[in-house]
Design a protein around this motif. Structure first.
Motif, PDB file in Angstrom:
ATOM      1  N   THR A   1       0.815  -1.225   0.000  1.00 35.88           N
ATOM      2  CA  THR A   1       0.000   0.000   0.000  1.00 35.88           C
ATOM      3  C   THR A   1       0.846   1.272   0.000  1.00 35.88           C
ATOM      4  N   LEU A   2       2.171   1.150  -0.090  1.00 34.39           N
ATOM      5  CA  LEU A   2       3.042   2.323   0.065  1.00 34.39           C
ATOM      6  C   LEU A   2       2.717   3.445  -0.919  1.00 34.39           C
ATOM      7  N   ASN A   3       2.391   3.088  -2.165  1.00 32.78           N
ATOM      8  CA  ASN A   3       2.106   4.119  -3.160  1.00 32.78           C
ATOM      9  C   ASN A   3       0.844   4.916  -2.847  1.00 32.78           C
ATOM     10  N   LYS A   4       0.012   4.398  -1.945  1.00 30.58           N
ATOM     11  CA  LYS A   4      -1.256   5.055  -1.630  1.00 30.58           C
ATOM     12  C   LYS A   4      -1.224   5.781  -0.280  1.00 30.58           C
ATOM     13  N   ARG A   5      -0.085   5.741   0.395  1.00 31.20           N
ATOM     14  CA  ARG A   5      -0.011   6.297   1.742  1.00 31.20           C
ATOM     15  C   ARG A   5       0.758   7.611   1.758  1.00 31.20           C
TER      16      ARG A   5
ATOM     17  N   LEU B   1       6.646   6.992   7.136  1.00 34.66           N
ATOM     18  CA  LEU B   1       7.776   7.168   8.052  1.00 34.66           C
ATOM     19  C   LEU B   1       7.522   6.504   9.398  1.00 34.66           C
ATOM     20  N   PHE B   2       6.284   6.579   9.874  1.00 36.27           N
ATOM     21  CA  PHE B   2       5.973   6.053  11.198  1.00 36.27           C
ATOM     22  C   PHE B   2       5.280   4.692  11.163  1.00 36.27           C
ATOM     23  N   ASN B   3       5.268   4.087   9.966  1.00 30.97           N
ATOM     24  CA  ASN B   3       4.753   2.728   9.819  1.00 30.97           C
ATOM     25  C   ASN B   3       3.326   2.604  10.352  1.00 30.97           C
ATOM     26  N   LEU B   4       2.471   3.570   9.991  1.00 33.42           N
ATOM     27  CA  LEU B   4       1.092   3.604  10.458  1.00 33.42           C
ATOM     28  C   LEU B   4       0.163   3.036   9.382  1.00 33.42           C
ATOM     29  N   TYR B   5      -0.651   2.055   9.757  1.00 31.66           N
ATOM     30  CA  TYR B   5      -1.566   1.420   8.823  1.00 31.66           C
ATOM     31  C   TYR B   5      -2.989   1.436   9.383  1.00 31.66           C
ATOM     32  N   PRO B   6      -3.985   1.704   8.557  1.00 28.61           N
ATOM     33  CA  PRO B   6      -5.369   1.601   9.013  1.00 28.61           C
ATOM     34  C   PRO B   6      -5.686   0.153   9.412  1.00 28.61           C
ATOM     35  N   GLN B   7      -6.559  -0.012  10.394  1.00 29.61           N
ATOM     36  CA  GLN B   7      -6.937  -1.346  10.836  1.00 29.61           C
ATOM     37  C   GLN B   7      -7.532  -2.158   9.697  1.00 29.61           C
ATOM     38  N   SER B   8      -8.246  -1.478   8.798  1.00 29.47           N
ATOM     39  CA  SER B   8      -8.859  -2.176   7.660  1.00 29.47           C
ATOM     40  C   SER B   8      -7.805  -2.788   6.750  1.00 29.47           C
TER      41      SER B   8
ATOM     42  N   LYS C   1      -7.208  -6.727   5.918  1.00 30.50           N
ATOM     43  CA  LYS C   1      -7.137  -7.166   4.520  1.00 30.50           C
ATOM     44  C   LYS C   1      -5.879  -7.985   4.272  1.00 30.50           C
ATOM     45  N   ALA C   2      -4.745  -7.535   4.833  1.00 31.97           N
ATOM     46  CA  ALA C   2      -3.482  -8.259   4.661  1.00 31.97           C
ATOM     47  C   ALA C   2      -3.577  -9.672   5.224  1.00 31.97           C
ATOM     48  N   ILE C   3      -4.175  -9.802   6.397  1.00 33.01           N
ATOM     49  CA  ILE C   3      -4.307 -11.123   7.023  1.00 33.01           C
ATOM     50  C   ILE C   3      -5.266 -11.999   6.215  1.00 33.01           C
TER      51      ILE C   3
END
Length: 269
Positions: free
Chosen positions: A103-107, A113-120, A124-126
């Protein structure tokens, strides 16, 4: 859907891909075969725009891909995901974080930088890992997994991009037969269930015949065969690999094309 016209790539006085023409009207699973140096990897890198185009054009759903730059180019690389032979995971990072890198291109820069990802996105990854049969590996470091498992993580990372096309550059060349079968079955299932186009460089004739709807053969940068697996006869194979080819070797050799490879792999390292 995908139209490639007279696509050419030159490195100095060497022509790596010579006026390739490919028309793909609908999502298809395509295998590209040929000897080492035939131009297979360079062709995929031009499709993904990791490599520049010397001449010719790439059009997808009416959009000129060869003319993209900046954000447009990055958006295309999200829609056209790339899987490499050497996986290109971050070894010390856990599996689910490696998948989330899709998802890096969309963040935003801050989130990256702070490795923050939405719970959704984490859910989805799992879910994607579960689909590929490796959800239990999610908390482990990537380096702790087998080669076949790592390649499935790389496939999961590609799926996180929700791409229209998946390009796989020798995805099973470094795997044992059992893991190679699992990876190819995963790619085939993704094509069939999701309706995604899959284009894979393959190093065995049998693999191309077994998993692909269409096979393209390259020799010395040119496309010399484009047809169904049933049309891939011994005579045609000799046209692709050369009249004097040892087919026992051609069917099992690891065909690693070095031109333009190292620069492309660094992008995903």
């Amino acid at each position: 859907m995908l139209e490639i016209k007279a696509l050419t790539k030159r490195f100095g006085d060497k022509t790596a891909v010579d006026a390739a023409n490919i028309h793909v009207p609908k999502p298809t699973m395509i295998g590209i075969i040929g000897r080492s140096g035939a131009g297979k990897s360079t062709l995929l890198r031009m499709l993904n725009r990791l490599s520049s185009v010397s001449e010719g054009s790439i059009t997808f759903e009416g959009e000129d891909i060869t003319g993209l730059s900046g954000a447009g180019k990055r958006n295309w690389q999200s829609r056209c995901a790339m899987i490499f032979q050497q996986f290109n995971l971050v070894p010390r990072m856990d599996v689910v974080s490696n998948v989330l890198h899709g998802t890096l291109n969309k963040r935003s820069t801050f989130a990256t930088l702070f490795n923050l990802y939405p719970q959704s996105d984490i859910h989805k990854a799992i879910e994607i890992l579960d689909r590929l049969g490796i959800a239990e590996q999610a908390p482990k470091r990537a380096e702790a997994l087998s080669g076949g498992q790592q390649q499935r993580v790389a496939i999961a990372r590609a799926l996180m991009q929700d791409p229209k096309i998946i390009l796989a550059d020798e995805p099973i060349a470094s795997l044992d037969p059992m893991n190679a079968q699992v990876v190819m079955q995963s790619l085939r299932r993704i094509h069939e269930e999701d309706g995604r186009m899959v284009i894979a460089n393959l190093h065995t004739l049998d693999t191309a015949r077994r998993y692909c709807d269409r096979v393209i053969g390259m020799r010395d940068g040119r496309i010399v065969f484009d047809g169904t697996p049933a049309q891939l006869t011994t005579g045609v194979a000799r046209d692709i690999y050369g009249a004097g080819a040892d087919f026992s070797e051609a069917a099992t050799s690891t065909e690693i094309e070095t031109l333009d490879r190292s620069a492309a792999e660094k992008v995903y390292a």
